[in-house]
Design an enzyme around this catalytic site. Structure first.
Site, PDB file in Angstrom:
ATOM      1  N   THR A  95     -31.963 -11.063  -2.309  1.00  0.00           N
ATOM      2  CA  THR A  95     -30.494 -11.010  -2.197  1.00  0.00           C
ATOM      3  C   THR A  95     -29.889 -11.413  -3.540  1.00  0.00           C
ATOM      4  OG1 THR A  95     -30.658 -11.664   0.118  1.00  0.00           O
ATOM      5  CG2 THR A  95     -28.490 -11.848  -0.930  1.00  0.00           C
ATOM      6  N   LYS A 170     -25.252  -6.669   1.824  1.00  0.00           N
ATOM      7  CA  LYS A 170     -25.987  -7.898   2.164  1.00  0.00           C
ATOM      8  C   LYS A 170     -25.065  -9.117   2.047  1.00  0.00           C
ATOM      9  CE  LYS A 170     -29.138 -10.917   2.885  1.00  0.00           C
ATOM     10  NZ  LYS A 170     -29.581 -11.213   4.232  1.00  0.00           N
ATOM     11  N   LYS A 238     -26.321 -19.816  -2.292  1.00  0.00           N
ATOM     12  CA  LYS A 238     -26.350 -18.811  -3.378  1.00  0.00           C
ATOM     13  C   LYS A 238     -25.642 -17.524  -2.944  1.00  0.00           C
ATOM     14  CE  LYS A 238     -29.913 -16.374  -3.173  1.00  0.00           C
ATOM     15  NZ  LYS A 238     -30.348 -15.160  -2.475  1.00  0.00           N
TER      16      LYS A 238
END
Ligand code: NAP
Length: 294
Positions: A95, A170, A238
């Site tokens: 990701t 995502k 993150k």
């Protein structure tokens, strides 16, 4: 078809096992030594550097931590790119932000290779059983060539558009997960403060319109105080940071994202980075006077 898999963490170790079990000749690499042991015992070859792992592969897959680690392992010294054969396909499953995969596509093209981004949704259990959902960005023709490698990993492969579109999808998916799980933790904390039992609350929630597989998984984790890591706080933090950056770039005001991101920053500051995202309930409880020790 020979495959190489780099990054044998929670997800990568299980995904590479799926490829081995599906009969692919597999070369693996991980930064920290020792993580490839079981795979090597089952027939995988372990490379000493990313460039060496890529050298004889038709398809190279990476499942790393964040954009910096992807750049380091692919573009850095002794990186994947140095060994990437012309005509091969590089697939990054990590990701990351939408810009990183575009750089990788360009770098792969300079070597005569092809590139796909394929971030995944589904956690540790779906990685083990090959039931991930892949959000692919890249050329449709390259995707159809890569499908034999992606199918053993996934129950659904969605072609999102050009490279960058997968990362965008995502990040919004994880924004929705983080916000909805925070709603669960707040609801359960309010209920606990009012004397409701976790078991009864979950029975209602899981029979109601708000029920989802994720609500079941995280609600049960909270009930059992089981914070074993499926998806770590540090990785969700993150992802939310990357979503905040994307929102800034596009001038899209997302107040829930900002709030939830701040809660994840707080969790990191309290040393919860390696715990599962279910540990966010501890922050919520502490703010309400429960669980003062966090
Ligand atoms: P993880 O267990 O933390 O594994 C990360 C992997 O990346 C490890 O193999 C680690 O190597 C490697 N790595 C990190 N930094 C590196 C660097 N600078 N150089 C070389 N290797 C490096 O993470 P994970 O849970 O498997 O998740 C992997 C990715 O998938 C993340 O981007 C995450 O956001 C995403 N994701 C996770 C889930 C989930 O439920 N877990 C679901 C969907 C997507 P070492 O062993 O040396 O540390």
């Amino acid at each position: 078809m020979r495959a190489a898999f780099l990054g044998l963490g929670i997800m990568g170790s299980r995904m590479s096992r799926r490829l081995l079990d599906a009969g692919f000749g597999l070369t693996v690499w991980n930064r920290t030594p020792g993580r490839a042991k079981d795979l090597v015992q089952s027939g995988a070859r372990e490379a000493r550097a990313p460039s060496e792992a890529a050298r004889d592969a038709d398809v190279v897959l990476t499942m790393l931590g964040d954009p910096a680690s992807v750049r380091e392992v692919i573009l850095g010294p002794n990186g994947v790119l140095e060994g990437l054969p012309s005509g091969s396909i590089l697939i990054d499953l990590t990701t990351v932000d939408p810009e990183t995969p575009r750089e990788l596509e360009k770098a792969a093209a300079e070597k005569g290779a092809f590139f796909l981004e394929a971030p995944v949704t589904g956690s540790r259990p779906a990685a083990s059983s090959g039931e991930l959902v892949l959000m692919v960005g890249g050329e449709a023709e390259v995707l159809s060539r890569a499908e034999p490698v992606l199918k053993p990993l996934s129950r659904r492969i969605v072609h999102m558009g050009p490279v960058g579109a997968g990362a965008r999808m995502k990040l919004l998916n994880n924004l929705i997960i983080a916000v909805s799980m925070q709603a669960l933790y707040e609801g359960m904390t309010l209920g606990r403060q009012g004397g409701l039992r976790d078991e009864a609350m979950l029975e209602v929630l899981l029979s109601s319109a708000s029920a989802s597989p994720l609500l079941k998984m995280k609600g049960t984790a909270v009930q059992n105080r089981n914070f074993e890591t499926n998806f770590s706080v540090k990785h969700m933090a993150k992802d939310l940071f990357l979503a905040v950056e994307e929102a800034h770039r596009r001038n899209v005001p997302l107040p829930l994202l900002m709030t939830v991101h701040a809660l994840y920053e707080s969790a990191l500051a309290r040393g919860l980075g390696e715990e599962d995202i279910a540990a966010l309930v501890k922050i919520t409880e502490q703010m309400s006077g429960l669980n003062p020790s966090v």
